[in-house]
Write a protein that holds these residues in place. Structure first.
Motif, PDB file in Angstrom:
ATOM      1  N   SER A 357       0.726  -1.135   0.016  1.00 29.84           N
ATOM      2  CA  SER A 357       0.104  -0.082   0.117  1.00 29.84           C
ATOM      3  C   SER A 357       0.887   1.359   0.067  1.00 29.84           C
ATOM      4  CB  SER A 357      -0.993   0.127   1.293  1.00 29.84           C
ATOM      5  OG  SER A 357      -0.151  -0.015   2.418  1.00 29.84           O
ATOM      6  N   VAL A 358       2.133   1.090  -0.397  1.00 28.02           N
ATOM      7  CA  VAL A 358       2.927   2.330  -0.462  1.00 28.02           C
ATOM      8  C   VAL A 358       2.375   3.678  -1.138  1.00 28.02           C
ATOM      9  CG1 VAL A 358       5.301   3.095  -1.190  1.00 28.02           C
ATOM     10  CG2 VAL A 358       4.955   0.854  -0.191  1.00 28.02           C
ATOM     11  N   GLU A 359       1.842   3.042  -2.571  1.00 29.01           N
ATOM     12  CA  GLU A 359       1.300   4.311  -3.133  1.00 29.01           C
ATOM     13  C   GLU A 359       0.280   4.982  -2.466  1.00 29.01           C
ATOM     14  OE1 GLU A 359       0.213   3.289  -7.410  1.00 29.01           O
ATOM     15  OE2 GLU A 359       1.593   1.619  -7.162  1.00 29.01           O
ATOM     16  N   GLN A 360      -0.574   4.276  -1.645  1.00 27.29           N
ATOM     17  CA  GLN A 360      -1.447   4.653  -0.942  1.00 27.29           C
ATOM     18  C   GLN A 360      -1.100   5.507   0.129  1.00 27.29           C
ATOM     19  OE1 GLN A 360      -4.899   2.147  -0.221  1.00 27.29           O
ATOM     20  NE2 GLN A 360      -5.417   3.165   1.844  1.00 27.29           N
ATOM     21  N   ASP A 361      -0.396   4.932   0.952  1.00 28.12           N
ATOM     22  CA  ASP A 361       0.004   5.511   2.347  1.00 28.12           C
ATOM     23  C   ASP A 361       0.965   6.734   2.297  1.00 28.12           C
ATOM     24  OD1 ASP A 361      -1.467   3.715   3.723  1.00 28.12           O
ATOM     25  OD2 ASP A 361       0.406   2.105   3.730  1.00 28.12           O
ATOM     26  N   ALA A 362       1.933   6.697   1.188  1.00 33.34           N
ATOM     27  CA  ALA A 362       2.823   7.757   1.085  1.00 33.34           C
ATOM     28  C   ALA A 362       2.236   9.093   0.745  1.00 33.34           C
ATOM     29  CB  ALA A 362       3.832   7.434   0.099  1.00 33.34           C
ATOM     30  N   ASP A 363       2.634  10.061   1.469  1.00 35.01           N
ATOM     31  CA  ASP A 363       2.332  11.356   0.672  1.00 35.01           C
ATOM     32  C   ASP A 363       3.074  12.163  -0.386  1.00 35.01           C
ATOM     33  OD1 ASP A 363       0.324  12.280   2.931  1.00 35.01           O
ATOM     34  OD2 ASP A 363       2.052  11.538   4.182  1.00 35.01           O
ATOM     35  N   VAL A 364       4.338  11.587  -0.470  1.00 40.54           N
ATOM     36  CA  VAL A 364       5.157  12.119  -1.577  1.00 40.54           C
ATOM     37  C   VAL A 364       6.088  11.084  -1.880  1.00 40.54           C
ATOM     38  CG1 VAL A 364       7.254  13.513  -2.077  1.00 40.54           C
ATOM     39  CG2 VAL A 364       5.367  14.592  -0.365  1.00 40.54           C
ATOM     40  N   ILE A 365       6.023  10.693  -3.280  1.00 40.27           N
ATOM     41  CA  ILE A 365       6.985   9.655  -3.853  1.00 40.27           C
ATOM     42  C   ILE A 365       7.732  10.083  -4.679  1.00 40.27           C
ATOM     43  CG2 ILE A 365       7.028   7.478  -5.309  1.00 40.27           C
ATOM     44  CD1 ILE A 365       4.304   6.772  -4.061  1.00 40.27           C
ATOM     45  N   LEU A 366       9.140  10.120  -4.455  1.00 40.25           N
ATOM     46  CA  LEU A 366      10.340  10.454  -5.353  1.00 40.25           C
ATOM     47  C   LEU A 366      11.126   9.451  -5.959  1.00 40.25           C
ATOM     48  CD1 LEU A 366      11.742  13.265  -3.039  1.00 40.25           C
ATOM     49  CD2 LEU A 366      10.165  13.577  -4.533  1.00 40.25           C
ATOM     50  N   PHE A 367      11.146   9.488  -7.392  1.00 44.05           N
ATOM     51  CA  PHE A 367      12.102   8.462  -7.891  1.00 44.05           C
ATOM     52  C   PHE A 367      13.352   9.189  -8.247  1.00 44.05           C
ATOM     53  CE2 PHE A 367       7.817   6.648  -9.171  1.00 44.05           C
ATOM     54  CZ  PHE A 367       8.090   5.412  -8.401  1.00 44.05           C
ATOM     55  N   LEU A 368      14.567   8.508  -8.385  1.00 44.18           N
ATOM     56  CA  LEU A 368      15.791   8.829  -8.754  1.00 44.18           C
ATOM     57  C   LEU A 368      16.087   8.185 -10.225  1.00 44.18           C
ATOM     58  CD1 LEU A 368      18.029   8.766  -5.708  1.00 44.18           C
ATOM     59  CD2 LEU A 368      16.355  10.901  -6.301  1.00 44.18           C
ATOM     60  N   PHE A 369      16.684   9.175 -11.273  1.00 43.90           N
ATOM     61  CA  PHE A 369      17.082   8.602 -12.478  1.00 43.90           C
ATOM     62  C   PHE A 369      17.947   9.301 -12.997  1.00 43.90           C
ATOM     63  CE2 PHE A 369      16.427   8.925 -17.092  1.00 43.90           C
ATOM     64  CZ  PHE A 369      16.540   7.283 -17.379  1.00 43.90           C
ATOM     65  N   ARG A 370      18.963   8.657 -13.638  1.00 44.91           N
ATOM     66  CA  ARG A 370      20.219   9.488 -14.316  1.00 44.91           C
ATOM     67  C   ARG A 370      20.568   8.524 -15.502  1.00 44.91           C
ATOM     68  NH1 ARG A 370      25.283   7.633 -12.056  1.00 44.91           N
ATOM     69  NH2 ARG A 370      24.942   6.430 -10.140  1.00 44.91           N
ATOM     70  N   LYS A 371      20.887   9.128 -16.650  1.00 49.20           N
ATOM     71  CA  LYS A 371      21.080   8.638 -17.964  1.00 49.20           C
ATOM     72  C   LYS A 371      22.379   7.810 -17.606  1.00 49.20           C
ATOM     73  CE  LYS A 371      18.883  11.742 -20.704  1.00 49.20           C
ATOM     74  NZ  LYS A 371      18.736  13.028 -21.770  1.00 49.20           N
ATOM     75  N   GLY A 372      23.465   8.322 -16.808  1.00 49.66           N
ATOM     76  CA  GLY A 372      24.770   7.951 -16.806  1.00 49.66           C
ATOM     77  C   GLY A 372      24.831   6.445 -16.078  1.00 49.66           C
ATOM     78  N   TYR A 373      23.740   6.124 -15.445  1.00 44.38           N
ATOM     79  CA  TYR A 373      23.713   4.863 -14.589  1.00 44.38           C
ATOM     80  C   TYR A 373      23.559   3.764 -15.711  1.00 44.38           C
ATOM     81  CZ  TYR A 373      21.540   1.023 -11.923  1.00 44.38           C
ATOM     82  OH  TYR A 373      21.027  -0.090 -11.289  1.00 44.38           O
ATOM     83  N   TYR A 374      22.896   4.080 -17.012  1.00 43.04           N
ATOM     84  CA  TYR A 374      22.516   2.919 -17.790  1.00 43.04           C
ATOM     85  C   TYR A 374      23.568   2.920 -18.937  1.00 43.04           C
ATOM     86  CZ  TYR A 374      18.226   1.995 -15.490  1.00 43.04           C
ATOM     87  OH  TYR A 374      17.312   1.838 -14.672  1.00 43.04           O
ATOM     88  N   ASN A 375      24.276   4.210 -18.957  1.00 36.05           N
ATOM     89  CA  ASN A 375      25.535   4.588 -20.172  1.00 36.05           C
ATOM     90  C   ASN A 375      26.710   5.111 -19.411  1.00 36.05           C
ATOM     91  OD1 ASN A 375      27.111   4.822 -22.219  1.00 36.05           O
ATOM     92  ND2 ASN A 375      25.813   6.556 -23.067  1.00 36.05           N
ATOM     93  N   PRO A 376      27.512   4.110 -18.975  1.00 35.74           N
ATOM     94  CA  PRO A 376      28.723   4.574 -17.969  1.00 35.74           C
ATOM     95  C   PRO A 376      29.518   5.407 -18.904  1.00 35.74           C
ATOM     96  CG  PRO A 376      28.449   2.251 -17.987  1.00 35.74           C
ATOM     97  CD  PRO A 376      27.413   2.611 -18.973  1.00 35.74           C
ATOM     98  N   GLU A 377      29.563   5.797 -20.339  1.00 34.89           N
ATOM     99  CA  GLU A 377      30.464   6.598 -21.039  1.00 34.89           C
ATOM    100  C   GLU A 377      29.752   7.846 -21.045  1.00 34.89           C
ATOM    101  OE1 GLU A 377      30.840   4.667 -24.961  1.00 34.89           O
ATOM    102  OE2 GLU A 377      31.986   2.891 -23.978  1.00 34.89           O
TER     103      GLU A 377
END
Length: 418
Positions: A357-377
């Motif tokens: 029920s995380v989606e329901q219980d949380a007031d704020v949901i933050l995701f982290l995303f960076r292109k360099g994670y999938y492309n080390p170059e």
């Protein structure tokens, strides 16, 4: 004699900072001796006196509460982590006892059914402190159009653009910070914790995976701009400039007043008990809890190995804790592997592992995303903080500069100035 009553009294004697928070009053205890002792404890605390075995031995009527040997026995029942469940049990027993008393009196005095129902309803609502009538609620805002309103911006994230969107971390709210492993979750959490502390708040960190020693090294590395690999052998690896700045970094971090608990497999009840103790020590600071991470928190209940139900229970418990402590809670969460199999890697709600029920219980949901994670170059060091859910505000994205070698998180506005 009730074991629950012994556990309550023993906990209050051994951990007297809990006395002001207990919901139990002498009339709730069935044993008269226990009731008398609780009244003494409450009176002593009200007068500002210490409550412990030594202070209780000075009582003139020590024998009336069982004597020194009995008080020592009570201490052996102390269990601060279970205080709330102990209180609930005592209150449930008290209510059942009072129901029987009401029905006995009603039978003796031939009460009509309406009076019986009214008395039982009053008992059900007894000791409730969360009630506000609509008249009381409206009276609080009656003059709002003619008064300057104080805007509570919450606890800063240390990222001005993120504060503008979320209003900072608000009391009673749960924020979930989710990403794939090594995306930068822990570094972002420590950035948030540091800035909360520097702003005069009380950051309490529960690291269920990473030991305190590594957490401290990460804090030093990110604050001093030091490559983390150098933290393995500071004497051999640090430059002369970094060594000269070392004391300044330590001094700056000490100002955060951060508290770190690194025990693995902690339950929600244990987290509550430890947080409550720290909060009691700093009554003038606003607390904020950071937990790394969601699926490592043990539920206080057993669900036969059902991870989904366990996470659901933990998620609900975190929300209750945030409301009870009236403070923000930031909890890290892992994303499941399904995100790796998609062509578009940006995370979505369903990617949260054992989301329950995380989606329901949380007031704020933050995701982290960076292109360099999938492309080390890829030399792009931009980290995208995706505000996927914001109960009291807009959603969107905020971008920061992230140095994954040092763990530094720098708002782009400040990074571009440098």
């Amino acid at each position: 004699m009730s074991t629950a009553e012994k556990a309550l009294l023993g906990t209050l004697i051994k951990h007297d900072y809990l006395i002001k928070e207990t919901r139990i009053r002498p009339e709730h205890l069935e044993n008269k001796q226990h009731s008398n002792l609780l009244q003494i404890i409450l009176d002593m605390n009200q007068k500002g006196q210490d409550v412990d075995l030594i202070s209780l031995t000075t009582l003139h009527h020590l024998d009336s509460v069982g004597g020194m040997s009995y008080l020592s026995e009570l201490e052996s029942f102390a269990n601060p982590a279970k205080l709330e469940s102990i209180e609930k049990l005592i209150l449930d027993i008290w209510k059942e006892r009072e129901k029987r008393n009401i029905l006995t009196v009603a039978t003796t005095n031939n009460w009509d059914i309406a009076k019986i129902i009214s008395s039982l309803d009053n008992l059900t609502q007894a000791k409730s402190d969360d009630y506000t009538s609509i008249h009381q609620a409206l009276s609080k805002i009656y003059d709002a159009p003619w008064e300057e309103q104080h805007e509570d911006t919450g606890i800063t994230t240390g990222i001005q653009e993120l504060d503008k969107v979320t209003g900072g971390f608000q009391n009673g709210e749960v924020t979930i910070l989710a990403a794939r492993p090594s995306m930068g979750k822990t570094d972002v959490m420590l950035h948030l914790a540091k800035h909360a502390g520097w702003a005069g708040n009380l950051p309490i960190v529960f690291s269920l995976e990473m030991p305190e020693k590594l957490i401290t090294k990460r804090l030093v590395a990110s604050t001093g701009g030091i490559n983390r690999t150098k933290m393995r052998h500071p004497m051999r690896s640090l430059t002369d400039k970094q060594k000269r700045n070392w004391a300044n970094v330590i001094d700056e971090l000490s100002k955060t007043e951060m508290h770190i608990f690194d025990g693995s497999g902690q339950t929600v009840a244990e987290i509550r008990a430890k947080a409550r103790k720290v909060i009691h020590q700093y009554p003038n600071k606003k607390p904020i809890l950071f937990i790394d991470y969601l699926t490592l928190i043990q539920s206080d209940k057993t669900f036969g190995g059902n991870a989904h139900q366990q996470v659901t229970d933990v998620s609900e418990s975190l929300k209750f804790m945030a409301k009870d402590f009236d403070c923000p809670i930031v909890c890290l969460a892992q994303l499941n592997r399904s995100v790796e199999s998609r062509s578009i890697k940006r995370p979505v709600m369903s990617d949260i592992r054992e989301s329950g029920s995380v989606e329901q219980d949380a007031d704020v949901i933050l995701f982290l995303f960076r292109k360099g994670y999938y492309n080390p170059e890829d030399e792009d060091k931009t980290l995208e903080i995706i505000i996927s859910k914001n109960r009291n505000g807009p959603v969107g994205s905020v971008f920061v500069h992230y140095n994954h070698f040092t763990g530094e998180i720098i708002p782009l506005s400040k990074y571009n100035e440098s």
